[in-house]
Scaffold this active site. Structure first.
Site, mmCIF file in Angstrom:
data_model
loop_
_atom_site.group_PDB
_atom_site.id
_atom_site.type_symbol
_atom_site.label_atom_id
_atom_site.label_comp_id
_atom_site.label_asym_id
_atom_site.label_seq_id
_atom_site.Cartn_x
_atom_site.Cartn_y
_atom_site.Cartn_z
ATOM 1 C CE LYS A 54 -3.712 -2.482 2.322
ATOM 2 N NZ LYS A 54 -4.327 -2.873 3.595
ATOM 3 C CD GLN A 98 -2.975 -4.224 6.766
ATOM 4 O OE1 GLN A 98 -2.953 -3.249 6.016
ATOM 5 N NE2 GLN A 98 -3.555 -5.363 6.431
ATOM 6 C CG ASP A 121 -9.347 0.210 5.147
ATOM 7 O OD1 ASP A 121 -9.234 0.033 3.917
ATOM 8 O OD2 ASP A 121 -8.596 -0.305 5.986
#
Ligand code: NAP
Length: 287
Positions: A54, A98, A121
């Protein structure tokens, strides 16, 4: 019937190039470009690989790369303080925590510390609520990647019978909402669904996000259906999905491969979300 295999990597590349171009246009001085902040807790190898991928994509897009690594021994308060610092940082447009987190940490409570305007997200309750009510907001990356893939392939969503296998907060549930928003007639199947094959055979568009290797095969698919495989499983033979794709040749009209299907789209949509979050802020519409 000829079965078309979608090239998700190529579609993702186009999305990433478009994001990079818009970043260059909006922030000609790379030092001032908005940043995506990644937060990695602990040293799980798979998570470290995902975060590295990412961050590389973020830099390639010309966005700022802010990273916070915390040890596996970090407490709930440590992670919360890190997230709060990033939430208050005007240079940070998006925050990605994460997952999964090491045992003992309450992921749901930590996710809620991310301001909705930086929730790239799309996992906070506010983002999920905005999606459920079809109001503007940041959408989870994998589901929006699936929809972008279908759009790119020219698949008509309005009026289509769509079956989503899986109802997780990360994939199945938000995907069902996105497809509904696009006027598909949506059925959600899950582990308690009776006669899964009978349900999935009703689908014009079948998206499988069950996390069960090879769950879906020819017996689950109506002739001419579009089949999207979200599953990712590491095996000795490489990456595989939730769909036995070889069985669908000559049955499905279109399939997505693993690897090279939905996976690359997830990172592409993360970049698109970061740009959207930064743009909303600079328009004064952010938090
Ligand atoms: P998850 O949280 O484990 O959810 C799985 C869902 O599938 C649950 O709703 C579960 O039902 C349902 N399910 C499990 N077994 C089933 C069965 N036999 N029949 C029907 N439904 C079944 O997984 P997830 O996070 O959504 O991820 C799903 C898969 O996508 C995983 O392989 C994951 O690695 C992959 N993934 C890929 C990407 C990408 O970028 N390509 C991103 C995220 C996830 P219940 O709710 O009843 O338990």
């Amino acid at each position: 019937m000829a079965t078309r295999v979608v090239d998700g990597a190529a579609v993702a590349r186009r999305v990433r190039d478009a994001v990079a171009e818009q970043v260059r246009a909006a922030w000609p001085d790379p030092g001032r470009a908005p940043a995506l902040a990644t937060v990695l807790v602990g040293d799980a190898p798979a998570s470290a690989v995902y975060v590295a991928g990412k961050r590389k994509a973020v830099r390639e897009a010309g966005l700022g790369d802010v990273h916070r690594a915390l040890p596996a021994t970090a407490t709930q308060a440590d992670v919360a303080a890190t997230l709060d610092g990033l939430a208050a940082d005007p240079g940070v447009a998006g925050i990605l925590l994460q997952l999964p987190l090491p045992p003992g940490l309450d992921a749901a409570a930590l996710i809620e510390r991310i301001p909705p305007g930086k929730d790239v997200d799309g996992l906070t309750t506010t983002s999920a609520g905005l999606l459920a009510q079809a109001k503007p907001g940041l959408r989870p990356c994998t589901p929006s990647g699936v929809v972008a893939l279908l759009d790119d392939a020219g698949v008509r969503l309005a009026g289509a019978r769509a079956v989503v296998v899986g109802r997780s907060d990360l994939v199945g549930r938000p995907l069902a909402q996105l497809l509904l928003q696009r006027d598909a007639t949506v059925t959600v199947a899950h582990s308690r669904t009776r006669d899964l094959a009978a349900v999935t055979r009703t689908a014009d568009i079948l998206v499988v996000a069950a996390g069960v290797p090879g769950l879906v095969g020819a017996e689950h698919v109506a002739p001419g259906a579009v089949v999207v495989d979200v599953g990712i499983h590491r095996t000795e033979g490489g990456l595989t999905g939730d769909v036995r794709r070889a069985e669908l040749t000559g049955v499905a009209a279109l399939v997505t491969p693993v690897p090279g299907g939905v996976g690359p789209m997830t990172i592409a949509m993360l970049l698109a979300n970061t740009l959207a979050a930064a743009t909303a802020r600079s328009d004064g519409a952010g938090e």
